[in-house]
Design a protein around this motif. Structure first.
Motif, PDB file in Angstrom:
ATOM      1  N   THR A 179       6.525  -2.057  -2.926  1.00 31.31           N
ATOM      2  CA  THR A 179       5.743  -3.095  -2.398  1.00 31.31           C
ATOM      3  C   THR A 179       6.594  -4.581  -2.893  1.00 31.31           C
ATOM      4  O   THR A 179       6.785  -4.645  -4.133  1.00 31.31           O
ATOM      5  CB  THR A 179       4.357  -3.465  -3.179  1.00 31.31           C
ATOM      6  OG1 THR A 179       3.479  -2.116  -2.690  1.00 31.31           O
ATOM      7  CG2 THR A 179       3.332  -4.603  -2.367  1.00 31.31           C
ATOM      8  N   THR A 232       4.821  -7.111   1.569  1.00 29.43           N
ATOM      9  CA  THR A 232       5.589  -6.202   2.383  1.00 29.43           C
ATOM     10  C   THR A 232       5.474  -4.648   1.797  1.00 29.43           C
ATOM     11  O   THR A 232       5.837  -4.792   0.826  1.00 29.43           O
ATOM     12  CB  THR A 232       6.838  -6.540   3.190  1.00 29.43           C
ATOM     13  OG1 THR A 232       7.630  -6.831   1.813  1.00 29.43           O
ATOM     14  CG2 THR A 232       6.667  -7.708   4.115  1.00 29.43           C
ATOM     15  N   PHE A 233       5.138  -3.685   2.472  1.00 27.19           N
ATOM     16  CA  PHE A 233       5.122  -2.302   2.189  1.00 27.19           C
ATOM     17  C   PHE A 233       6.455  -1.896   2.766  1.00 27.19           C
ATOM     18  O   PHE A 233       6.530  -1.488   3.853  1.00 27.19           O
ATOM     19  CB  PHE A 233       3.926  -1.716   2.340  1.00 27.19           C
ATOM     20  CG  PHE A 233       2.884  -2.479   2.028  1.00 27.19           C
ATOM     21  CD1 PHE A 233       2.187  -2.402   0.576  1.00 27.19           C
ATOM     22  CD2 PHE A 233       2.051  -3.184   3.036  1.00 27.19           C
ATOM     23  CE1 PHE A 233       1.195  -3.372   0.219  1.00 27.19           C
ATOM     24  CE2 PHE A 233       0.884  -4.145   2.521  1.00 27.19           C
ATOM     25  CZ  PHE A 233       0.583  -3.859   1.260  1.00 27.19           C
ATOM     26  N   THR A 234       7.395  -1.473   1.682  1.00 27.81           N
ATOM     27  CA  THR A 234       8.944  -1.284   2.111  1.00 27.81           C
ATOM     28  C   THR A 234       9.525  -0.234   1.323  1.00 27.81           C
ATOM     29  O   THR A 234       9.093   0.590   0.835  1.00 27.81           O
ATOM     30  CB  THR A 234       9.496  -2.621   2.409  1.00 27.81           C
ATOM     31  OG1 THR A 234      10.906  -2.498   2.716  1.00 27.81           O
ATOM     32  CG2 THR A 234       9.600  -3.277   0.917  1.00 27.81           C
ATOM     33  N   ASN A 274      -1.463   3.822  -3.522  1.00 24.87           N
ATOM     34  CA  ASN A 274      -1.404   2.811  -2.634  1.00 24.87           C
ATOM     35  C   ASN A 274      -0.409   3.270  -1.204  1.00 24.87           C
ATOM     36  O   ASN A 274       0.215   2.320  -0.523  1.00 24.87           O
ATOM     37  CB  ASN A 274      -0.534   1.655  -3.050  1.00 24.87           C
ATOM     38  CG  ASN A 274       0.676   1.737  -4.017  1.00 24.87           C
ATOM     39  OD1 ASN A 274       0.914   2.821  -3.763  1.00 24.87           O
ATOM     40  ND2 ASN A 274       1.220   0.578  -4.339  1.00 24.87           N
ATOM     41  N   MET A 305      -1.173   2.037   2.367  1.00 30.76           N
ATOM     42  CA  MET A 305      -0.831   0.662   2.886  1.00 30.76           C
ATOM     43  C   MET A 305       0.518   0.828   3.573  1.00 30.76           C
ATOM     44  O   MET A 305       0.774   0.255   4.671  1.00 30.76           O
ATOM     45  CB  MET A 305      -0.589  -0.192   1.693  1.00 30.76           C
ATOM     46  CG  MET A 305      -1.721  -0.506   1.051  1.00 30.76           C
ATOM     47  SD  MET A 305      -1.580  -1.659  -0.257  1.00 30.76           S
ATOM     48  CE  MET A 305      -3.408  -1.820  -1.015  1.00 30.76           C
ATOM     49  N   PHE A 306       1.427   1.779   3.105  1.00 37.26           N
ATOM     50  CA  PHE A 306       2.734   2.083   3.781  1.00 37.26           C
ATOM     51  C   PHE A 306       2.384   2.696   5.059  1.00 37.26           C
ATOM     52  O   PHE A 306       2.992   2.310   6.064  1.00 37.26           O
ATOM     53  CB  PHE A 306       3.598   2.845   2.994  1.00 37.26           C
ATOM     54  CG  PHE A 306       4.031   2.046   1.421  1.00 37.26           C
ATOM     55  CD1 PHE A 306       5.235   1.634   1.343  1.00 37.26           C
ATOM     56  CD2 PHE A 306       3.080   2.071   0.408  1.00 37.26           C
ATOM     57  CE1 PHE A 306       5.888   1.016   0.340  1.00 37.26           C
ATOM     58  CE2 PHE A 306       3.763   1.302  -0.770  1.00 37.26           C
ATOM     59  CZ  PHE A 306       4.825   0.804  -0.715  1.00 37.26           C
ATOM     60  N   GLU A 341       6.247  -2.112  -7.483  1.00 41.41           N
ATOM     61  CA  GLU A 341       6.291  -3.485  -7.015  1.00 41.41           C
ATOM     62  C   GLU A 341       7.572  -4.459  -7.595  1.00 41.41           C
ATOM     63  O   GLU A 341       7.874  -4.457  -8.522  1.00 41.41           O
ATOM     64  CB  GLU A 341       5.134  -4.278  -7.578  1.00 41.41           C
ATOM     65  CG  GLU A 341       3.659  -3.703  -7.087  1.00 41.41           C
ATOM     66  CD  GLU A 341       2.675  -4.303  -7.440  1.00 41.41           C
ATOM     67  OE1 GLU A 341       2.799  -5.451  -8.362  1.00 41.41           O
ATOM     68  OE2 GLU A 341       1.462  -4.213  -6.950  1.00 41.41           O
TER      69      GLU A 341
END
Length: 317
Positions: free
Chosen positions: A21, A44-46, A73, A76-77, A99
């Motif tokens: 994240t 952003t989920f990257t 989590n 979310m991605f 993160e």
């Protein structure tokens, strides 16, 4: 968006071992040891390989992504990839994706603080290798990029590269021992930036001759082509016999985050198409440039990419 691949479908497969994240914080200035006021904050989920898959999709290519994901989590991605139309299959691990914090001041100076993330077990390493073997058999190009989870040895990059189907072309965007490990297996294209190349080879690069000499060393270690990013100056590509340079356009830089991933995405499409080196280079520079002017976005806009691509020129280097 996962499941069986359509029969005969060829895609760009990207392998992400270190999703994260990204918390991007804009400030007027970053004052260490003092109170700082946030102007804006974006989550952003990257992960580098996820960014590449998104870039391929935005250019109208077929992408698929695999690698590691985390139970707490990971949804979310998945939501972010679904939104971009990128299909995926992951090996799931306990805990949370790490993160990273990116601080950008009014001069577009980027300061990063990166988390180390969760450890994974050997069984997850093997699970990912199995996914790569299966999925790369349906890919024209497989991209290995980004970091590795805590506790995974750098030599795992070589295992990933060895797991790629022999009929698929390989792109590696990594540095140091990870790059060297992958190069031992043979790689079609490797994409360092200048700082990564210096750190990988342990020496400063002061001029054109030293730059080419450094690229040739990667060719000697197993790369067929080296695409060397020079940031706002553009990029160089070489196969040891032909050397080309593409100067970037002079544009306002809003964020450099993800520019290298955008470059890899465009290069991957051109490599899959069998395009000449000059077009691989020009596409990479166009996508990287389109990314840095696209404020508040994870990737670039195809329309801006096309506009920039038509205005770039490639010359012998």
């Amino acid at each position: 968006m996962c499941g069986n691949l359509p029969l005969g479908w060829k895609m760009v497969l990207t392998v992400c071992m270190s999703p994260c994240t990204d918390v991007t914080i804009e400030l007027d200035s970053l004052n260490v040891g003092k109170t700082n006021i946030v102007k804006s904050k974006t989550l952003t989920f990257t992960g580098k390989a996820l960014n590449v898959a998104i870039g391929v999709t935005r250019l109208g290519g077929d992408a698929y992504t695999t690698g590691l994901m985390y139970n707490e989590n990971g949804y979310m991605f998945e939501n972010a990839l679904d939104k971009e139309g990128v299909p995926f299959t992951f090996a799931w691990n306990k805990g949370r994706a790490r993160e990273n914090y990116k601080f950008i001041d009014n001069r577009s100076m980027l300061t990063e603080v990166n988390d180390v993330g969760e450890e994974i077990g050997k069984e997850k390493e093997e699970e990912v290798l199995g996914l790569v073997r299966m999925l790369s058999s349906r890919s024209g190009v497989t991209v290995l990029s980004g970091g590795l989870p805590r506790g995974v040895d750098d030599s795992y990059y070589g295992k990933l590269a060895s797991a790629v189907d022999s009929r698929a072309k390989k792109i590696v965007d990594a540095s140091g021992k990870r790059m060297f490990s992958a190069l031992e297996t043979g790689v079609d294209l490797v994409k360092p930036n200048l700082e990564e190349l210096e750190n990988t080879l342990g020496r400063r690069i002061a001029d054109k001759e030293e730059m080419l000499s450094a690229c040739y060393e990667l060719l000697d270690r197993g790369a067929k082509m080296v695409l060397l990013s020079l940031g706002k100056k553009g990029a160089v590509i070489t196969d040891g016999m032909r050397n080309y340079y593409c100067k970037s356009l002079n544009v306002a830089v809003n964020s450099t985050v993800g520019a290298g991933d955008s470059m890899v995405a465009a290069a991957a499409i051109k490599l899959e198409q069998g395009a000449p080196m000059q077009d691989i280079l020009r596409a990479g520079v166009a996508a990287g440039t389109a990314r840095v002017i696209n404020a508040g976005q994870l990737s670039f806009l195809k329309e801006k990419y096309m506009e920039i691509f038509t205005n770039l020129h490639v010359s012998s280097f």
